[in-house]
Design an enzyme around this catalytic site. Structure first.
Site, short mmCIF file in Angstrom:
data_model
loop_
_atom_site.label_atom_id
_atom_site.label_comp_id
_atom_site.label_asym_id
_atom_site.label_seq_id
_atom_site.Cartn_x
_atom_site.Cartn_y
_atom_site.Cartn_z
N HIS A 166 0.82 -1.19 0.00
CA HIS A 166 0.00 0.00 0.00
C HIS A 166 0.87 1.25 0.00
CE1 HIS A 166 -3.27 2.65 1.30
NE2 HIS A 166 -3.97 1.80 0.57
N ASN A 278 0.22 -17.96 -18.66
CA ASN A 278 1.35 -18.86 -18.37
C ASN A 278 1.51 -19.85 -19.52
OD1 ASN A 278 1.98 -17.81 -15.88
ND2 ASN A 278 0.95 -19.42 -14.71
N1 LIG Z 1 2.17 -23.62 -18.33
C1 LIG Z 1 3.31 -23.71 -17.66
N2 LIG Z 1 4.34 -24.45 -18.13
C2 LIG Z 1 5.51 -24.56 -17.46
N3 LIG Z 1 5.74 -23.97 -16.28
C3 LIG Z 1 4.78 -23.22 -15.75
C4 LIG Z 1 3.51 -23.05 -16.40
N4 LIG Z 1 2.73 -22.26 -15.63
C5 LIG Z 1 3.46 -21.94 -14.55
N5 LIG Z 1 4.70 -22.51 -14.62
C6 LIG Z 1 5.77 -22.42 -13.60
O1 LIG Z 1 5.17 -22.05 -12.38
C7 LIG Z 1 5.74 -20.82 -11.91
C8 LIG Z 1 4.71 -20.04 -11.13
O2 LIG Z 1 3.72 -19.53 -12.00
P1 LIG Z 1 3.04 -18.15 -11.63
O3 LIG Z 1 1.99 -17.87 -12.62
O4 LIG Z 1 2.64 -18.20 -10.19
O5 LIG Z 1 4.24 -17.11 -11.72
P2 LIG Z 1 4.87 -16.35 -12.97
O6 LIG Z 1 4.05 -16.60 -14.19
O7 LIG Z 1 6.32 -16.69 -13.00
O8 LIG Z 1 4.73 -14.82 -12.51
P3 LIG Z 1 3.43 -13.93 -12.49
O9 LIG Z 1 2.25 -14.82 -12.77
O10 LIG Z 1 3.39 -13.37 -11.09
O11 LIG Z 1 3.67 -12.91 -13.54
C9 LIG Z 1 6.27 -20.14 -13.16
O12 LIG Z 1 7.31 -19.24 -12.86
C10 LIG Z 1 6.77 -21.33 -13.96
O13 LIG Z 1 8.04 -21.70 -13.49
MG LIG Z 2 1.94 -16.36 -14.15
#
Ligand SMILES: Nc1ncnc2c1ncn2[C@@H]1O[C@H](COP(=O)(O)OP(=O)(O)OP(=O)(O)O)[C@@H](O)[C@H]1O
Ligand SMILES: [Mg+2]
Length: 386
Positions: A166, A278
């Site tokens: 915040h 993702n």
């Molecule tokens: N579809 C996917 N394939 C492979 N690895 C994945 C996938 N989705 C998530 N991950 C793994 O899980 C981790 C956590 O995902 P998360 O969405 O929480 O974080 P992020 O994408 O790294 O960051 P943010 O979503 O905060 O921008 C990722 O950093 C990645 O290592």
């Molecule tokens: Mg993410």
């Protein structure tokens, strides 16, 4: 003494250390931080009664391992100079030779030592021994963190995250405003673009941290309304098409029936968006991200089941459950490239929970990850506006 503390001992501290009745450590006895035999750990009283020599690191007698995480291993120890228990954190064995990890551990200790907050552990000392760099912190008698977390969030820590996030909002807004003025006065410059990108990223991160803290701290459920999940997912898919094209992949959405849920649309949207983004980020160029939505009758009533599958590298089996933890990212190199913070799935997991659902990830046969988000469906299937 084996350890070299960064803080010099005073004369009386040295005398205290020598006067400790514990026998000195043999050179063969050492912490298992690299090679070497595992630490033989038992309850304090058992070890003391059995007369086993405590492992000595500088002024600290190691008593037992009390926890271990991705980055470090934490031991209960006794500071023989001051006669108090401490918690000592060492880098985990696989990171003990990494200069970057060492620097991060020390930075963590320095940052914590400058703060005085109920949610932050007091740091007493940092030092280096044959077993690696360590931080000596306040030791709190009580249950294991896992058990505490299972009972509910650590309110003071969540409150701290929420307060910091915040507080960061206003200076960030000021940086953005100043940047606008600088552009007007000095003209366009690639340096301004870079500052803008970073402040945008910080802003997003702060927003996510606030969402996470709110979801953890509020016992009351968020404001819910009746929404058509199929329409919401379809909008998200349309919004991310451009990003998918840029990454040379496509997003295919399939839904055979209308699907109504009682939900907070903003929260569900952010969870769905993160899961799909993702998948776009990781799927191999030229492949499709498949998004499928079904409404199912299960033993506990109707459920909406959203499956998002990609053709990327997937996640190592042992780490599948961890990806829903805040800030957890798989593999340093991959994540630096992806530029994520590691909060998206942690938020998605909490969003699912407040909607009486769950989220899980599985590796697909043939490669790729499938993330399944399950949400409780509305009791009647009457059409409504989103
Ligand atoms: N579809 C996917 N394939 C492979 N690895 C994945 C996938 N989705 C998530 N991950 C793994 O899980 C981790 C956590 O995902 P998360 O969405 O929480 O974080 P992020 O994408 O790294 O960051 P943010 O979503 O905060 O921008 C990722 O950093 C990645 O290592
Ligand atoms: Mg993410």
């Amino acid at each position: 003494m084996k350890g070299k503390s960064t803080r010099e001992l005073t004369g009386s501290e040295k005398t205290e250390a020598v006067r400790d009745e514990r026998p000195p450590v043999s050179s063969a006895a050492h912490l298992q931080m690299g090679e070497g035999p595992p630490l033989e750990m038992g309850p304090t009283s058992e070890r003391e009664q059995s007369g086993h020599p405590a492992r000595q690191i500088g002024p600290y007698s190691i008593i037992a391992e009390i926890g271990r995480g991705g980055m470090g291993v934490v031991y209960q120890a006794r500071d023989v100079r001051l006669g108090r228990y401490v918690a000592m954190k060492f880098l985990s064995p696989q990171l003990s030779h990494s200069e970057e990890a060492k620097a991060r551990l020390l930075a963590e200790a320095r940052a914590a030592s400058t703060l005085d907050h109920a949610g932050i552990c007091t740091v007493y000392d940092i030092g280096e021994s044959e077993e690696g760099v360590y931080i000596a912190m306040a030791y709190y008698e009580g249950q294991a963190l896992d058990a505490i977390l299972e009972r509910g969030p650590l309110t003071s820590q969540r409150q701290l995250i929420s307060d910091i996030s915040h507080e960061m909002r206003s200076p960030l807004a000021r940086v953005n405003a100043t940047l606008g003025v600088a552009r007007q006065r000095l003209g366009q410059d690639v340096v301004f673009d870079r500052i803008e990108r970073d402040t945008d990223r910080l802003n997003e991160m702060v927003g996510r941290l606030l969402t996470l803290a709110r979801l953890d701290m509020t016992a009351a459920s968020p404001e819910m309304s009746r929404i058509a999940l199929d329409a919401l997912v379809s909008e998200v898919v349309a919004d991310v098409q451009f990003e998918a094209e840029e990454r040379d992949c496509r997003v295919e959405f399939a839904c055979e029936q209308n699907c109504y849920i009682e939900a907070n649309p903003a929260l569900v949207r952010s969870a769905v968006e993160d899961i799909i983004r993702n998948a776009i980020r990781y799927t191999v160029s030229g492949t499709a991200v498949e998004v499928r939505l079904e409404c199912r009758q299960g033993s506990n009533g109707h459920h909406a089941v959203l499956r998002v599958s990609d053709r990327g590298p997937g996640v190592p089996q042992a780490e599948l459950a961890n990806i829903f933890r805040p800030f957890y990212r798989v593999g340093q190199a991959r994540d630096r490239k992806s530029g994520g913070v590691g909060l998206g799935l942690a938020i998605a997991e909490r969003v699912a929970r407040v909607h009486g659902g769950s989220v899980q990830a599985e590796n697909r046969p043939g490669g790729g990850l499938e993330v399944v988000l399950t949400l409780a469906a509305a009791k009647t299937a009457m059409p409504v506006q989103t």
